[in-house]
Design a protein around this motif. Structure first.
Motif, PDB file in Angstrom:
ATOM      1  N   THR A 264      -2.825   6.332  -3.753  1.00  0.00           N
ATOM      2  CA  THR A 264      -2.267   4.983  -3.618  1.00  0.00           C
ATOM      3  C   THR A 264      -1.719   4.489  -4.949  1.00  0.00           C
ATOM      4  OG1 THR A 264      -2.731   2.686  -2.973  1.00  0.00           O
ATOM      5  CG2 THR A 264      -4.498   3.914  -4.061  1.00  0.00           C
ATOM      6  N   ILE A 265      -0.681   3.663  -4.883  1.00  0.00           N
ATOM      7  CA  ILE A 265      -0.160   3.004  -6.080  1.00  0.00           C
ATOM      8  C   ILE A 265      -0.534   1.521  -6.067  1.00  0.00           C
ATOM      9  CG2 ILE A 265       1.723   4.605  -6.519  1.00  0.00           C
ATOM     10  CD1 ILE A 265       3.566   2.596  -5.069  1.00  0.00           C
ATOM     11  N   GLY A 266      -1.494   1.152  -5.189  1.00  0.00           N
ATOM     12  CA  GLY A 266      -2.007  -0.216  -5.174  1.00  0.00           C
ATOM     13  C   GLY A 266      -1.924  -0.915  -3.831  1.00  0.00           C
ATOM     14  N   GLY A 267      -1.210  -0.311  -2.885  1.00  0.00           N
ATOM     15  CA  GLY A 267      -1.123  -0.923  -1.559  1.00  0.00           C
ATOM     16  C   GLY A 267      -0.106  -2.050  -1.500  1.00  0.00           C
ATOM     17  N   GLY A 268      -0.154  -2.799  -0.405  1.00  0.00           N
ATOM     18  CA  GLY A 268       0.720  -3.950  -0.248  1.00  0.00           C
ATOM     19  C   GLY A 268       2.158  -3.578   0.054  1.00  0.00           C
ATOM     20  N   ARG A 269       3.027  -4.595  -0.064  1.00  0.00           N
ATOM     21  CA  ARG A 269       4.432  -4.397   0.293  1.00  0.00           C
ATOM     22  C   ARG A 269       5.121  -3.381  -0.620  1.00  0.00           C
ATOM     23  NH1 ARG A 269       8.573  -6.034   3.157  1.00  0.00           N
ATOM     24  NH2 ARG A 269      10.638  -6.074   2.208  1.00  0.00           N
ATOM     25  N   ILE A 270       4.755  -3.347  -1.887  1.00  0.00           N
ATOM     26  CA  ILE A 270       5.408  -2.414  -2.801  1.00  0.00           C
ATOM     27  C   ILE A 270       5.153  -0.964  -2.386  1.00  0.00           C
ATOM     28  CG2 ILE A 270       3.473  -2.441  -4.455  1.00  0.00           C
ATOM     29  CD1 ILE A 270       5.550  -2.039  -6.668  1.00  0.00           C
ATOM     30  N   GLU A 271       3.921  -0.688  -1.945  1.00  0.00           N
ATOM     31  CA  GLU A 271       3.618   0.668  -1.497  1.00  0.00           C
ATOM     32  C   GLU A 271       4.388   0.999  -0.220  1.00  0.00           C
ATOM     33  OE1 GLU A 271      -0.243   2.571  -2.285  1.00  0.00           O
ATOM     34  OE2 GLU A 271      -0.492   2.568  -0.102  1.00  0.00           O
ATOM     35  N   LYS A 272       4.522   0.020   0.674  1.00  0.00           N
ATOM     36  CA  LYS A 272       5.287   0.227   1.908  1.00  0.00           C
ATOM     37  C   LYS A 272       6.755   0.519   1.576  1.00  0.00           C
ATOM     38  CE  LYS A 272       6.160  -0.039   6.411  1.00  0.00           C
ATOM     39  NZ  LYS A 272       7.638  -0.080   6.457  1.00  0.00           N
TER      40      LYS A 272
END
Length: 299
Positions: free
Chosen positions: A50-58
Motif C-alpha cells: 500500500t502507498i497509504g490508501g484512500g483516493r490517491i491509491e485508487k
C-alpha cells in the motif's frame, strides 16, 4: 521491501507478466503514505502492499495499466488539497493530479515499470547474428536462432542459445516464441533466405522486423514481395540498423540493437548534448548551464 511484494515479484516474473511498483518518494505536508511506502500493481489492477490508501491509491491503481503499456518509468505528483470543486478524471493542477483529499499536502510517486524482456528471433547464425546475440544477452533478452546450416546451429547450441535447424528458413518460425514482444532480425547468408524470412515475419505479431542488405538488394526484395501482393508494413526496417558505425560484425550488431531499443522505448534517437548558446561561456558559470539543462528536460 515488503516480503509480500518480493514474493509477488518472483511469482509474476515466473509467469512473464508485466507490472509496476509505485513508491512514495517525496511528501510535503500531510499525507496518508510516508516516504518509502510501496505497492505492486498488475495490469489487471491487483495490488500488493500500500502507498497509504484512500483516493490517491485508487487513482494510482487506475493509472497503472496505461503506465505499464507506455513502458516508461516516471515520477508523478499528486495534490492532496480539497478545493471544494468536483474532481474530473486525470485533472491536473500544474504538474500535479488533483485528488480532492483533505490531507492538505503534496506527494510524489515513482512508478517503476517491469516489462517482459524482449524476445529476439535471429534469422541467420553467422558472424553478425552471433554478435547480436552477445549484446542481447547483456540486456537479458531471450534469443532464438533459425538457420539452415547444421554446423552453425550446433555451434549456437553449444554456446547455450536455443536454435532451430530448418530445411528452409520459412519453415523455421516458432509460433510459440514469436509474439508482440518479439523483434525479428534477418541476417541470413543469402538474399533468398532473407526474402523467405521477411515473408514469414510479416505474418507474425512481432513489433520489429529488421532485414540486412544494401539498398539495391532491399529494393529488389520489396519489388518481389509487391509482385506477390504482400504488404510491407511500418514494422519493417531495411536496410537494418541506425547509421552509427563501420562494417565489422560487432559494430553492425550494435547498430541493430540500438534501433530495436529506439523502437521498443519509443525514443527519438536524438543527441542529448547541451547546446552552448554563448561561445565565451566560462566553466565557472555552471549554474547557468545547469539551468539550461533543466529547462531542456522539462520541455
Amino acid at each position: 521491501m515488503d516480503r509480500e511484494i518480493l514474493k509477488k515479484i518472483v511469482e509474476l516474473e515466473d509467469k512473464g507478466e508485466e507490472f509496476l511498483i509505485a513508491t512514495v518518494v517525496k511528501v510535503k505536508g500531510s499525507s496518508p503514505g510516508k516516504i518509502g511506502a510501496k505497492a505492486l500493481i498488475t495490469r489487471d489492477k491487483k495490488i500488493s502492499g500500500t502507498i497509504g490508501g484512500g483516493r490517491i491509491e485508487k487513482m494510482v491503481i487506475d493509472m497503472a495499466p496505461a503506465i505499464i503499456d507506455e513502458g516508461v518509468s516516471k515520477t508523478l505528483k499528486f495534490s492532496l488539497t480539497h478545493s471544494g470543486e468536483p474532481v474530473k478524471k486525470d485533472e491536473h493542477l500544474g504538474n500535479s493530479f488533483k485528488t480532492e483529499m483533505l490531507c492538505g499536502g503534496d506527494v510524489e510517486i515513482f512508478f517503476e515499470v517491469y516489462k517482459k524482456p524482449v524476445k529476439l528471433c535471429i534469422c541467420g547464425a553467422g558472424h553478425i547474428g552471433q554478435a547480436i546475440s552477445k549484446l542481447a544477452d547483456f540486456f537479458g533478452w531471450q534469443t532464438l536462432f533459425i538457420d539452415t546450416r547444421k554446423e552453425f546451429v550446433e555451434k549456437i547450441r553449444k554456446a547455450g542459445h536455443p536454435a532451430i535447424l530448418a530445411r528452409k528458413y520459412d519453415q523455421g518460425f516458432s509460433k510459440k516464441f514469436v509474439d508482440k514482444n518479439t523483434a525479428i532480425v534477418i541476417v541470413t547468408h543469402a538474399h533468398i533466405g532473407d526474402m523467405d524470412c521477411l515473408i514469414e515475419a510479416l505474418k507474425t505479431p512481432a513489433f520489429y522486423i529488421g532485414m540486412i542488405g544494401s539498398k539495391a538488394k532491399v529494393k529488389m526484395i520489396f519489388k518481389k514481395l509487391k509482385e506477390k501482393d504482400i504488404k510491407i508494413d511500418d514494422r519493417v526496417y531495411a536496410p537494418v540498423g541506425l547509421d552509427l558505425a563501420g562494417g565489422s560484425p560487432q559494430e553492425i550488431a550494435f547498430c541493430i540493437i540500438a534501433e530495436i531499443l529506439k523502437i521498443k522505448n519509443k525514443k527519438s534517437g536524438k543527441h542529448l548534448k547541451l547546446k552552448m548558446t554563448n561561445d565565451k561561456l566560462k566553466l565557472k558559470d555552471d549554474r547557468r548551464v545547469k539551468c539550461e539543462f533543466m529547462n531542456s528536460q522539462e520541455n
